[in-house]
Design an enzyme around this catalytic site. Structure first.
Site, PDB file in Angstrom:
ATOM      1  N   GLY A 476     -39.329 -11.061  60.102  1.00 53.41           N
ATOM      2  CA  GLY A 476     -39.560 -12.492  60.023  1.00 53.41           C
ATOM      3  C   GLY A 476     -39.193 -13.225  61.291  1.00 53.41           C
ATOM      4  O   GLY A 476     -39.279 -14.454  61.357  1.00 53.41           O
ATOM      5  N   ALA A 519     -36.198  -8.384  71.011  1.00 57.91           N
ATOM      6  CA  ALA A 519     -36.925  -9.082  72.074  1.00 57.91           C
ATOM      7  C   ALA A 519     -36.621  -8.464  73.429  1.00 57.91           C
ATOM      8  O   ALA A 519     -37.519  -8.235  74.243  1.00 57.91           O
ATOM      9  CB  ALA A 519     -36.569 -10.567  72.063  1.00 57.91           C
ATOM     10  N   LEU A 640     -39.061 -16.981  74.946  1.00 55.32           N
ATOM     11  CA  LEU A 640     -40.401 -16.389  74.942  1.00 55.32           C
ATOM     12  C   LEU A 640     -41.401 -17.228  74.169  1.00 55.32           C
ATOM     13  O   LEU A 640     -42.577 -17.310  74.544  1.00 55.32           O
ATOM     14  CB  LEU A 640     -40.333 -14.975  74.362  1.00 55.32           C
ATOM     15  CG  LEU A 640     -39.428 -13.996  75.122  1.00 55.32           C
ATOM     16  CD1 LEU A 640     -39.321 -12.683  74.363  1.00 55.32           C
ATOM     17  CD2 LEU A 640     -39.953 -13.752  76.531  1.00 55.32           C
ATOM     18  N   GLY A 714     -31.536 -14.001  67.139  1.00 62.46           N
ATOM     19  CA  GLY A 714     -31.437 -13.837  65.695  1.00 62.46           C
ATOM     20  C   GLY A 714     -30.091 -14.224  65.117  1.00 62.46           C
ATOM     21  O   GLY A 714     -30.012 -14.788  64.029  1.00 62.46           O
ATOM     22  N   GLU A 715     -29.023 -13.933  65.838  1.00 59.55           N
ATOM     23  CA  GLU A 715     -27.679 -14.178  65.304  1.00 59.55           C
ATOM     24  C   GLU A 715     -27.043 -15.488  65.768  1.00 59.55           C
ATOM     25  O   GLU A 715     -26.262 -16.100  65.038  1.00 59.55           O
ATOM     26  CB  GLU A 715     -26.739 -13.022  65.692  1.00 59.55           C
ATOM     27  CG  GLU A 715     -26.622 -11.916  64.671  1.00 59.55           C
ATOM     28  CD  GLU A 715     -27.700 -10.864  64.811  1.00 59.55           C
ATOM     29  OE1 GLU A 715     -27.756  -9.959  63.967  1.00 59.55           O
ATOM     30  OE2 GLU A 715     -28.491 -10.942  65.763  1.00 59.55           O
TER      31      GLU A 715
END
Length: 749
Positions: A476, A519, A640, A714-715
């Site tokens: 996701g 990434a 990005l 993400g974190e």
């Protein structure tokens, strides 16, 4: 063509919103059987008897597997570890008659329909000999020990050795604070429940089947490695496919027990089998562990930190030493001359905890950042000013390495400006809005910016389309989209002519998706393979003597608009489709490996940073807390895709609010069982709980972390939020609440 840095819409969005995207339990397989798991009714003991007669008597029930008739799996019995396993002995479903934790699978019913399997499971009677168990961490804090060492230490380093004498420095400090923090357990609860569909294919001449496995996983190659090793199958006979994952948050890093049970049943019955876990069973494997922390800070009158002590004691299972990096973050954020950091475990009769978004980071950051806020009030300093006073330019926990980049100052400044921090009245309980108290709080966030080895393949087809693939995952985060962007820009092609594929163990090697690695890791591999493919195309185009590129060198050309062009005269060009035609009517392909250069990147400490600012409203009469607005400023290197990046940070902020105020897996220690094992009683935010959230990406250049200059996001969105919420509640009420979640009772009493 410039695609990197653009807010490109999700390339997989259409498939997801139209239902075209298929998940592990949605793949249609002919002649499919359904498995339903029977869970243990006790926490610890021995199975005396399992009565499966009533279940087996039902027409359509094919088999009931228990420890008594489980097929032999020699390699499994030799204690195989998956790629994310901590030190110890992994849990082995149906291995013997021993019950190690509440909810442990004790049987698998296989039937012609799911409904029949579920009903038959309710008829199975299990008799146990119960034993005394321990599940309460706080009752056993005096029995903790250091974790066992292992390969996990490479990505989860233990605390550094103490430096100086923190106790003496604390005793001498003009100002000091001490706090104890208790964090309850939490469960991941992604929307897609864990499921495995095993397509039992043809058998080879030796009778060994070819298995195609659709698994809910954050790493198809990890599931493949597990299956082939446990069941002693050649890699060529095991293909794991997982193109879409309905949320993971770390729960899919390790193969879960439904994978073993589905493969076991398929091999034994020589039929295709699907095993899907229920929502209640999602609470029977892995969770963020209970953790108790103590933080002590000492400072001079001007706010300079002189002493730091941060210790953590966490729960793990009796059979594995699951560890998190909890206390190290304090040393990374604050370079204090006298520091002691410590981390210990207490084995309990529970399942092994599991990485959960920002594992250890969100836990440890909450403790140190609420302690810093408390110290700021003791000193009479602004919390932002205190952090700037103790701003570190190097990471002493990694041998004083400088940071590859660190724009945290800009995060503080831009976040504070956007939030309006300068207008804050620092006095607790000083601001009201109607009948509620208003508070402002902030905190720093930090997370790793690691990169690992990965491979990718790029194929330019005869019709001029580019296919790029790597066996990574997209839980996701937008992986499909950003990899497509990287490939399109590197090859100088229209993005509509590029397709990125993932989630298949037949694809080139990539690590599982977790730890904000993808990434950086897979993105670098995609960039590398596209550059290598471009060079191969250049060689094809420059080979014929009639080619306009016959005398050209690689540095003389550029790829743009689907063509290779001369830099000196862009009108001299060949389309990529025409170049492929020079390959005898065959596609041109390349597979490349990308890995970090330790001689370059190893000299630096690589992290992503953030600053979170939060406003809360607290109703003193009802004890309710509402986060009315929040701003997170992130220094994440090259962004990005601002659209998907913002989505990641917003998702982390929402979870940070949930972590601070709602999420808590409640265990009854008399039963040793999590009691709120459903989404009705395991509280998470709904839309009405979330209000104005804002994200700032500060400009940060980093040519050390990877060729793209990008850091994982993400974190980092979740890390600073719980502390910022807690600090805002103190500012509103004057009451310092150290334990999480901050529920109504803790606000009122």
């Amino acid at each position: 063509m410039t695609y990197i840095g653009q807010p490109v819409k999700r390339v997989d969005g259409y498939d997801k919103v139209t239902g075209k995207a298929k998940y592990a339990a949605e793949f249609n397989v002919p002649d499919l059987l359904y498995g339903y798991v029977v869970s243990a009714g006790i926490t610890k003991g021995t199975i005396r008897r399992i009565d499966t007669g009533a279940a087996l008597s039902l027409s359509g029930v094919v088999q009931v597997f228990t420890h008594e008739n489980r097929p032999h799996t020699a390699w499994f019995d030799m204690n195989y570890k998956d790629l994310d396993a901590p030190p110890g002995s992994p849990f082995r479903p149906l291995h013997d008659d021993q019950i190690k934790y509440s909810g442990q699978p004790v049987a698998l019913v296989v039937a012609n329909t799911f409904e029949l399997a579920r009903y038959a499971a309710s008829l199975i009677e299990v008799t146990y000999d119960e034993e005394t168990f321990e599940t309460d961490l706080e009752a056993h804090l005096h029995e903790t020990r250091e974790p066992a060492s292992g390969l996990a230490s490479l990505l989860k380093p233990p605390p550094p050795k103490p430096r100086g004498n923190a106790d003496e420095a604390l005793a001498a400090a003009p100002v000091s604070i001490k706090a104890r923090h208790v964090h309850g357990a939490q469960h991941h609860n992604p929307m897609e429940m864990f499921a495995t569909t095993v397509d039992y294919g043809k058998e080879d001449k030796d009778g060994t089947p070819f298995l195609t496995i659709y698994d809910k996983t954050q790493g198809a190659l990890n599931s493949q490695s597990y299956v082939k090793s446990v069941f002693n199958l050649p890699a060529s006979h095991v293909r794991v496919i997982s193109p879409y994952v309905g949320g993971g948050f770390g729960s899919g890093l390790r193969p879960q027990y439904q994978l073993f049970l589905a493969v076991m049943a398929a091999k034994a019955l020589k039929r295709s089998v699907r095993v899907t876990l229920t929502r209640q069973q999602m609470f029977t494997f892995g969770h963020r562990p209970n953790t108790v922390q103590e933080v002590e800070l000492g400072a001079s009158a001007d706010g300079t930190l002189t002493a730091l002590k941060h210790s953590a004691k966490a729960a793990t299972s009796q059979f594995e030493d699951y560890t998190e990096v909890v206390v190290n973050w304090s040393g990374m954020l604050y370079d204090v001359p006298d520091t002691t950091l410590a981390y210990e475990l207490k084995p309990l009769d529970i399942y092994t905890p599991l990485d959960m978004r920002a594992p250890g980071g969100v836990t440890g950051d909450h403790a140190i950042e609420t302690a810093m806020d408390a110290l700021a009030y003791e000193l009479g300093m602004d919390p932002v000013e205190l952090r700037l006073k103790n701003y570190s330019e190097k990471n002493w926990t990694e041998d004083d390495k400088p940071y590859s980049s660190k724009e945290l100052r800009a995060c503080f400044q831009q976040g504070a400006d956007r939030f309006g921090w300068s207008t804050r009245n620092p006095e607790p309980r000083s601001t009201k809005r109607g009948n509620v108290l208003v508070g402002w709080g902030m905190a720093t966030g930090i997370w790793d910016a690691n990169r690992l080895l990965a491979r990718a393949e790029a194929v330019l087809t005869v019709n001029g389309k580019l296919r790029v693939s790597s066996a990574t995952a997209d839980i996701g985060t937008g992986t499909y989209t950003i990899m497509t962007q990287i490939a399109a820009e590197t090859m100088g092609m229209p993005i509509d002519d590029v397709i990125f594929k993932l989630g298949d163990s037949d694809m080139p090697w990539a690590p599982f998706q977790g730890g904000s690695l993808t990434a950086s890791t897979v993105g670098s591999a995609v960039k590398q393979v596209c550059e290598d493919l471009s060079k191969k195309l250049f060689k094809l185009a420059s080979k014929p003597s009639s080619s306009p590129f016959y005398d050209a060198r690689w540095d003389d050309v550029v790829f743009a608009d689907g063509h290779m062009r001369l830099k000196s005269d862009l009108s001299v060009a060949m389309s990529l489709r025409d170049i492929v035609a020079l390959n005898g009517g065959r596609a041109v392909s390349e597979t490349s490996t990308s890995m970090p250069n330790p001689l370059k990147s190893g000299k630096y400490s690589k992290h992503v940073h953030s600053a979170a600012f939060v406003e809360v409203e607290v109703d003193e009469d009802l004890g309710t807390v509402t986060v009315t607005r929040a701003v997170t400023a992130v220094a994440g290197g090259t962004i990005l895709n601002p659209r998907t990046a913002r989505s990641q940070i917003i998702g982390g902020m929402v979870w940070g609010i949930s972590h601070a105020l709602q999420e808590d897996s409640k265990m009854d220690h008399r039963l040793g069982r999590f009691m709120n094992h459903n989404l009705a009683e395991y509280h998470v935010p709904v839309n009405a709980d979330i209000h104005d959230l804002d994200v700032i990406f500060v400009e940060e250049h980093d040519d050390i972390v990877n060729p793209l200059g990008a850091k994982g996001l993400g974190e980092i969105g979740i890390v600073g939020m719980p502390a910022a919420v807690a600090n805002a509640i103190f500012h509103a009420t004057g009451k310092r609440i150290y334990d999480l979640p901050i529920t109504i009772d803790r606000v009122l009493y």
